[in-house]
Design an enzyme around this catalytic site. Structure first.
Site, mmCIF file in Angstrom:
data_model
loop_
_atom_site.group_PDB
_atom_site.id
_atom_site.type_symbol
_atom_site.label_atom_id
_atom_site.label_comp_id
_atom_site.label_asym_id
_atom_site.label_seq_id
_atom_site.Cartn_x
_atom_site.Cartn_y
_atom_site.Cartn_z
ATOM 1 N N ILE A 12 0.835 -1.202 0.000
ATOM 2 C CA ILE A 12 0.000 0.000 0.000
ATOM 3 C C ILE A 12 0.871 1.254 0.000
ATOM 4 O O ILE A 12 0.577 2.236 -0.678
ATOM 5 C CB ILE A 12 -0.961 0.001 1.204
ATOM 6 C CG1 ILE A 12 -1.785 -1.287 1.232
ATOM 7 C CG2 ILE A 12 -1.893 1.208 1.156
ATOM 8 C CD1 ILE A 12 -2.552 -1.508 2.515
ATOM 9 N N ASP A 31 11.980 2.481 5.387
ATOM 10 C CA ASP A 31 11.537 1.086 5.309
ATOM 11 C C ASP A 31 12.710 0.201 5.716
ATOM 12 O O ASP A 31 13.861 0.497 5.386
ATOM 13 C CB ASP A 31 11.093 0.753 3.880
ATOM 14 C CG ASP A 31 10.133 -0.418 3.812
ATOM 15 O OD1 ASP A 31 10.505 -1.524 4.268
ATOM 16 O OD2 ASP A 31 9.006 -0.246 3.299
ATOM 17 N N ASP A 58 14.865 0.753 10.544
ATOM 18 C CA ASP A 58 13.772 0.187 11.328
ATOM 19 C C ASP A 58 13.259 1.256 12.293
ATOM 20 O O ASP A 58 14.060 2.027 12.846
ATOM 21 C CB ASP A 58 14.288 -1.032 12.105
ATOM 22 C CG ASP A 58 13.169 -1.876 12.689
ATOM 23 O OD1 ASP A 58 12.401 -1.337 13.516
ATOM 24 O OD2 ASP A 58 13.062 -3.057 12.337
ATOM 25 N N SER A 124 -6.899 -0.555 10.618
ATOM 26 C CA SER A 124 -7.428 -1.750 9.959
ATOM 27 C C SER A 124 -8.860 -2.007 10.395
ATOM 28 O O SER A 124 -9.255 -1.659 11.515
ATOM 29 C CB SER A 124 -6.556 -2.953 10.337
ATOM 30 O OG SER A 124 -7.176 -4.171 9.994
ATOM 31 N N TYR A 148 -2.636 -8.802 16.020
ATOM 32 C CA TYR A 148 -2.470 -7.782 14.985
ATOM 33 C C TYR A 148 -3.553 -6.709 15.135
ATOM 34 O O TYR A 148 -3.271 -5.511 15.174
ATOM 35 C CB TYR A 148 -2.544 -8.407 13.585
ATOM 36 C CG TYR A 148 -2.766 -7.388 12.491
ATOM 37 C CD1 TYR A 148 -1.749 -6.506 12.126
ATOM 38 C CD2 TYR A 148 -4.001 -7.275 11.852
ATOM 39 C CE1 TYR A 148 -1.953 -5.544 11.140
ATOM 40 C CE2 TYR A 148 -4.208 -6.320 10.861
ATOM 41 C CZ TYR A 148 -3.178 -5.457 10.513
ATOM 42 O OH TYR A 148 -3.398 -4.502 9.545
ATOM 43 N N LYS A 152 -3.345 -2.533 16.362
ATOM 44 C CA LYS A 152 -3.920 -1.384 15.660
ATOM 45 C C LYS A 152 -4.872 -0.611 16.578
ATOM 46 O O LYS A 152 -4.861 0.631 16.602
ATOM 47 C CB LYS A 152 -4.659 -1.852 14.406
ATOM 48 C CG LYS A 152 -3.756 -2.423 13.326
ATOM 49 C CD LYS A 152 -2.782 -1.396 12.776
ATOM 50 C CE LYS A 152 -2.013 -1.913 11.580
ATOM 51 N NZ LYS A 152 -1.036 -0.928 11.071
ATOM 52 N N PHE A 177 -10.086 -1.895 4.555
ATOM 53 C CA PHE A 177 -10.602 -3.247 4.472
ATOM 54 C C PHE A 177 -9.604 -4.092 3.665
ATOM 55 O O PHE A 177 -8.434 -4.123 4.017
ATOM 56 C CB PHE A 177 -12.051 -3.199 3.979
ATOM 57 C CG PHE A 177 -12.965 -2.722 5.097
ATOM 58 C CD1 PHE A 177 -13.831 -3.604 5.720
ATOM 59 C CD2 PHE A 177 -12.904 -1.415 5.583
ATOM 60 C CE1 PHE A 177 -14.624 -3.187 6.787
ATOM 61 C CE2 PHE A 177 -13.684 -0.992 6.642
ATOM 62 C CZ PHE A 177 -14.557 -1.888 7.241
ATOM 63 N N ASN A 178 -9.948 -4.760 2.621
ATOM 64 C CA ASN A 178 -9.020 -5.706 1.984
ATOM 65 C C ASN A 178 -8.472 -5.148 0.674
ATOM 66 O O ASN A 178 -9.155 -5.183 -0.349
ATOM 67 C CB ASN A 178 -9.734 -7.040 1.741
ATOM 68 C CG ASN A 178 -10.031 -7.766 3.032
ATOM 69 O OD1 ASN A 178 -10.720 -7.239 3.900
ATOM 70 N ND2 ASN A 178 -9.495 -8.960 3.182
ATOM 71 N N PRO A 292 -7.282 -19.277 12.842
ATOM 72 C CA PRO A 292 -7.534 -18.632 14.137
ATOM 73 C C PRO A 292 -7.678 -17.129 13.970
ATOM 74 O O PRO A 292 -6.903 -16.491 13.250
ATOM 75 C CB PRO A 292 -6.269 -18.963 14.949
ATOM 76 C CG PRO A 292 -5.669 -20.152 14.281
ATOM 77 C CD PRO A 292 -6.019 -20.038 12.838
ATOM 78 N N ASP A 294 -10.017 -15.424 12.445
ATOM 79 C CA ASP A 294 -10.824 -14.952 11.320
ATOM 80 C C ASP A 294 -12.293 -14.828 11.712
ATOM 81 O O ASP A 294 -12.793 -15.552 12.578
ATOM 82 C CB ASP A 294 -10.709 -15.916 10.133
ATOM 83 C CG ASP A 294 -9.521 -15.583 9.232
ATOM 84 O OD1 ASP A 294 -8.884 -14.552 9.473
ATOM 85 O OD2 ASP A 294 -9.245 -16.360 8.307
#
Length: 336
Positions: A12, A31, A58, A124, A148, A152, A177-178, A292, A294
């Protein structure tokens, strides 16, 4: 004045850098290339015709990060950098919390030291957890089902607290979203290492012959065909949403959350069938156990972003899958 993009060589991030440069912004990328490739920088330059300044650093390296701010006049930060695999976060929670939260705290400390208080944060839809009603609105009760998502959500709270302590801060919390698709040139796209965690690169790698079949994680959800339903958004639409959010934080002192999605939910099998229709390539698949963390159904109500940011997703599902396939065909082994 420059915009600092953390994780700017990622999927992204790279598309957002392209949009920023093409809109006239000076961009600096930070990055660590853990989940990206330095070749991305060359591809961005090829698309935009501009040399892109970047640092291989980092966010946990406070001294190195401080040098970036010393070397450049940073106006605002778009913060993508972070680990993002749901399954891995369940297996390695401390790793995820340390990387995502501590890195963001160090970034915020350095920003404060240099008087840079404008940020667009990559959040997210996982912050909605197992919300029982869809579409998901920004005022839907929040929670998470995996480390995760919790990282967020914790960071959203931290940035909200930061604003409460000092109203000079301005942070847009983008709950997307995705992301699907790739740049129309096929020069940059999603390049997962190892077996993909996301559906579309998994499908395209099956289509190009890198993987033998798609694994569908669960067909016993309460959906029309039993497979998980998600809101898929073209990565270029998503990138443009970051520019709209950047304009918001540069001209207002706020902390606010915005959904970036299409408002349409598609099942895994919807995606498979649409991909086959668009490309003419058959995708063999097998159903396996749920992963796990989801959930069954997740799609956005993007109306707040439309009203307050002036942003609307423009690409269709067919566009997303066609561009994903174009990228994969031109880059069978990603950036290698």
């Amino acid at each position: 004045m420059a915009i600092l993009v953390t994780g700017g060589a990622g999927y992204i991030g790279s598309h957002t850098v392209v949009e920023l440069v093409q809109s006239g912004f000076e961009v600096v990328i930070v990055d660590n290339f853990m989940n990206s490739n330095t070749e991305v920088i060359n591809r961005i330059s090829e698309i935009t015709g501009k040399e892109i300044k970047f640092y291989n650093i980092d966010l946990l390296d406070k001294q190195g990060l401080s040098k970036v701010f010393s070397d450049n006049r940073i106006e605002a930060v778009i913060h993508f950098a972070g680990l993002k695999a749901v399954g891995e976060s369940v297996e390695k929670p401390l790793y995820y919390y340390h990387n995502n939260i501590t890195g963001s705290l160090i970034l915020s400390e350095v920003m404060k030291e240099f008087g840079v208080k404008k940020m667009v944060f990559s959040s997210s839809a996982t912050v909605y957890g197992t919300a029982e009603t869809v579409p998901l609105k920004e005022d839907t009760p929040l929670g998470a089902t995996n480390p995760y998502g919790w990282s967020k959500l914790m960071l959203e709270q931290i940035f909200s607290d930061l604003y409460t302590s000092d109203n000079e801060w301005s942070v847009a919390l983008l709950r997307y979203f995705n992301p699907v698709g790739a740049h129309e040139t096929g020069l940059i796209g999603e390049n997962p290492s190892g077996i993909p965690n996301n559906l579309t690169p998994y499908i395209t790698q099956v289509a190009v012959g890198k993987l033998d079949k798609l694994r569908v994680f669960g067909n016993d959800y309460n959906t029309k065909d039993g497979t998980g339903v998600r809101d898929y958004i073209h990565v270029v639409d998503l990138a443009k949403g970051h520019l709209k959010a950047l304009d918001k934080v540069l001209t207002n002192n706020i902390v606010d959350a915005y959904n970036l999605g299409t408002g349409e939910g598609y099942s895994v099998l919807d995606i498979v069938k649409t991909f086959e229709k668009v490309t003419g390539v058959t995708i063999p698949y097998e159903v396996t156990d749920r992963r796990p963390g989801d959930i069954g159904v997740s799609y956005a109500d993007p109306d707040k972003a439309r009203q307050e940011l002036g942003w609307v997703a423009e690409h269709s599902l067919e566009d997303m899958l066609r561009d994903s396939w174009n990228w994969q065909q031109k880059n069978k082994n990603g950036y290698e």
